[in-house]
Design a protein around this motif. Structure first.
Motif, PDB file in Angstrom:
ATOM      1  N   THR A 158       0.836  -1.204   0.000  1.00  0.00           N
ATOM      2  CA  THR A 158       0.000   0.000   0.000  1.00  0.00           C
ATOM      3  C   THR A 158       0.870   1.253   0.000  1.00  0.00           C
ATOM      4  O   THR A 158       0.632   2.186  -0.767  1.00  0.00           O
ATOM      5  CB  THR A 158      -0.937   0.003   1.220  1.00  0.00           C
ATOM      6  OG1 THR A 158      -1.783  -1.152   1.155  1.00  0.00           O
ATOM      7  CG2 THR A 158      -1.801   1.242   1.259  1.00  0.00           C
ATOM      8  N   ASP A 176      -5.896   1.279  -2.929  1.00  0.00           N
ATOM      9  CA  ASP A 176      -7.065   1.140  -2.048  1.00  0.00           C
ATOM     10  C   ASP A 176      -7.418  -0.329  -1.833  1.00  0.00           C
ATOM     11  O   ASP A 176      -7.763  -0.739  -0.727  1.00  0.00           O
ATOM     12  CB  ASP A 176      -8.265   1.892  -2.633  1.00  0.00           C
ATOM     13  CG  ASP A 176      -8.092   3.398  -2.606  1.00  0.00           C
ATOM     14  OD1 ASP A 176      -7.172   3.898  -1.918  1.00  0.00           O
ATOM     15  OD2 ASP A 176      -8.870   4.095  -3.300  1.00  0.00           O
ATOM     16  N   THR A 177      -7.328  -1.120  -2.895  1.00  0.00           N
ATOM     17  CA  THR A 177      -7.617  -2.548  -2.795  1.00  0.00           C
ATOM     18  C   THR A 177      -6.586  -3.247  -1.914  1.00  0.00           C
ATOM     19  O   THR A 177      -6.928  -4.113  -1.097  1.00  0.00           O
ATOM     20  CB  THR A 177      -7.645  -3.191  -4.193  1.00  0.00           C
ATOM     21  OG1 THR A 177      -8.627  -2.520  -4.982  1.00  0.00           O
ATOM     22  CG2 THR A 177      -7.967  -4.672  -4.128  1.00  0.00           C
ATOM     23  N   GLN A 189      -4.914  -1.865   0.512  1.00  0.00           N
ATOM     24  CA  GLN A 189      -5.183  -1.458   1.896  1.00  0.00           C
ATOM     25  C   GLN A 189      -6.372  -2.219   2.465  1.00  0.00           C
ATOM     26  O   GLN A 189      -6.345  -2.658   3.622  1.00  0.00           O
ATOM     27  CB  GLN A 189      -5.434   0.055   1.976  1.00  0.00           C
ATOM     28  CG  GLN A 189      -5.643   0.547   3.398  1.00  0.00           C
ATOM     29  CD  GLN A 189      -4.434   0.273   4.275  1.00  0.00           C
ATOM     30  OE1 GLN A 189      -3.339   0.703   3.967  1.00  0.00           O
ATOM     31  NE2 GLN A 189      -4.630  -0.455   5.362  1.00  0.00           N
ATOM     32  N   GLU A 190      -7.412  -2.392   1.664  1.00  0.00           N
ATOM     33  CA  GLU A 190      -8.580  -3.153   2.116  1.00  0.00           C
ATOM     34  C   GLU A 190      -8.188  -4.599   2.421  1.00  0.00           C
ATOM     35  O   GLU A 190      -8.611  -5.168   3.428  1.00  0.00           O
ATOM     36  CB  GLU A 190      -9.666  -3.118   1.042  1.00  0.00           C
ATOM     37  CG  GLU A 190     -10.922  -3.860   1.439  1.00  0.00           C
ATOM     38  CD  GLU A 190     -11.976  -3.847   0.345  1.00  0.00           C
ATOM     39  OE1 GLU A 190     -12.994  -4.547   0.527  1.00  0.00           O
ATOM     40  OE2 GLU A 190     -11.799  -3.168  -0.681  1.00  0.00           O
ATOM     41  N   THR A 191      -7.345  -5.177   1.576  1.00  0.00           N
ATOM     42  CA  THR A 191      -6.882  -6.545   1.799  1.00  0.00           C
ATOM     43  C   THR A 191      -6.040  -6.626   3.073  1.00  0.00           C
ATOM     44  O   THR A 191      -6.179  -7.575   3.860  1.00  0.00           O
ATOM     45  CB  THR A 191      -6.067  -7.047   0.590  1.00  0.00           C
ATOM     46  OG1 THR A 191      -6.881  -6.952  -0.580  1.00  0.00           O
ATOM     47  CG2 THR A 191      -5.620  -8.483   0.771  1.00  0.00           C
ATOM     48  N   GLU A 207      -7.781  -8.202  10.445  1.00  0.00           N
ATOM     49  CA  GLU A 207      -9.024  -8.595  11.121  1.00  0.00           C
ATOM     50  C   GLU A 207      -9.123 -10.117  11.216  1.00  0.00           C
ATOM     51  O   GLU A 207      -9.524 -10.654  12.247  1.00  0.00           O
ATOM     52  CB  GLU A 207     -10.226  -8.032  10.356  1.00  0.00           C
ATOM     53  CG  GLU A 207     -11.554  -8.344  10.992  1.00  0.00           C
ATOM     54  CD  GLU A 207     -12.725  -7.790  10.192  1.00  0.00           C
ATOM     55  OE1 GLU A 207     -13.823  -8.332  10.327  1.00  0.00           O
ATOM     56  OE2 GLU A 207     -12.531  -6.837   9.423  1.00  0.00           O
ATOM     57  N   ASP A 245      -6.291  -4.654   5.701  1.00  0.00           N
ATOM     58  CA  ASP A 245      -7.203  -4.505   6.830  1.00  0.00           C
ATOM     59  C   ASP A 245      -7.948  -5.813   7.111  1.00  0.00           C
ATOM     60  O   ASP A 245      -8.087  -6.221   8.271  1.00  0.00           O
ATOM     61  CB  ASP A 245      -8.211  -3.386   6.564  1.00  0.00           C
ATOM     62  CG  ASP A 245      -7.567  -2.008   6.527  1.00  0.00           C
ATOM     63  OD1 ASP A 245      -6.420  -1.861   6.997  1.00  0.00           O
ATOM     64  OD2 ASP A 245      -8.210  -1.071   6.002  1.00  0.00           O
ATOM     65  N   LEU A 246      -8.417  -6.467   6.054  1.00  0.00           N
ATOM     66  CA  LEU A 246      -9.123  -7.742   6.217  1.00  0.00           C
ATOM     67  C   LEU A 246      -8.193  -8.828   6.756  1.00  0.00           C
ATOM     68  O   LEU A 246      -8.606  -9.675   7.554  1.00  0.00           O
ATOM     69  CB  LEU A 246      -9.752  -8.183   4.894  1.00  0.00           C
ATOM     70  CG  LEU A 246     -10.950  -7.362   4.435  1.00  0.00           C
ATOM     71  CD1 LEU A 246     -11.343  -7.727   3.004  1.00  0.00           C
ATOM     72  CD2 LEU A 246     -12.124  -7.536   5.383  1.00  0.00           C
ATOM     73  N   THR A 248      -6.605   3.087  -7.269  1.00  0.00           N
ATOM     74  CA  THR A 248      -7.579   2.011  -7.060  1.00  0.00           C
ATOM     75  C   THR A 248      -6.880   0.756  -6.547  1.00  0.00           C
ATOM     76  O   THR A 248      -7.367   0.098  -5.614  1.00  0.00           O
ATOM     77  CB  THR A 248      -8.320   1.696  -8.380  1.00  0.00           C
ATOM     78  OG1 THR A 248      -8.965   2.890  -8.827  1.00  0.00           O
ATOM     79  CG2 THR A 248      -9.336   0.597  -8.204  1.00  0.00           C
TER      80      THR A 248
END
Length: 139
Positions: A41, A97-98, A100-102, A108, A104-105, A94
């Motif tokens: 990221t 962002d993807t 970063q989302e990955t 989690e 974060d998941l 884009t």
């Protein structure tokens, strides 16, 4: 207009995908994956900023070429490069962002895995006797 990108040494995979599903091994793999995605990221954001700066610079060059009364063909080509760089920078955003989302998941998932199986691993790790594997009683 240069790039600071350089090829990496070593494997592209942050964690080895094997059949080791022990608690600590899964936690280590999730941690490595999360760190790699966080790093990706940051690198993608740096790439986006560089591309955006190059696009602005190239747009300025197109203006300078036009003001110097050079062949309009070169003005158009240079403007096209600026537009392409700007579009590529948006797509890198884009992708960033993807990533970063990955990341974060992944973090989690690691926390959830620890919550669900951490206590069981502590019990199993501190016993001298063998204990059933997770899922044994679900049959």
């Amino acid at each position: 207009m240069s790039s600071d990108l350089a090829p990496r040494n070593g494997s592209a995979a942050p964690a080895v995908a094997d059949d080791d599903n022990r608690y600590k091994a899964v936690q280590a793999k999730l941690d490595k994956l999360g760190q790699a995605m966080d790093d990706a990221t940051l690198e993608l954001e740096g790439l986006r900023r560089s591309m955006q700066a190059n696009a602005k610079h190239t747009d300025g060059v197109a203006t300078d070429i036009e003001n110097a009364d050079l062949d309009p063909k070169f003005v158009g080509l240079t403007a096209n490069v600026a537009t392409a760089l700007d579009g590529a920078a948006r797509e890198v955003r884009t992708l960033s962002d993807t990533a970063q989302e990955t990341a974060d998941l992944t973090h989690e998932t690691r926390r959830t895995h620890a919550k669900l199986y951490g206590a069981l691993d502590d019990i199993r790790s501190n016993r001298r006797e063998k204990t059933p594997r997770p899922g044994f009683f679900n049959r």
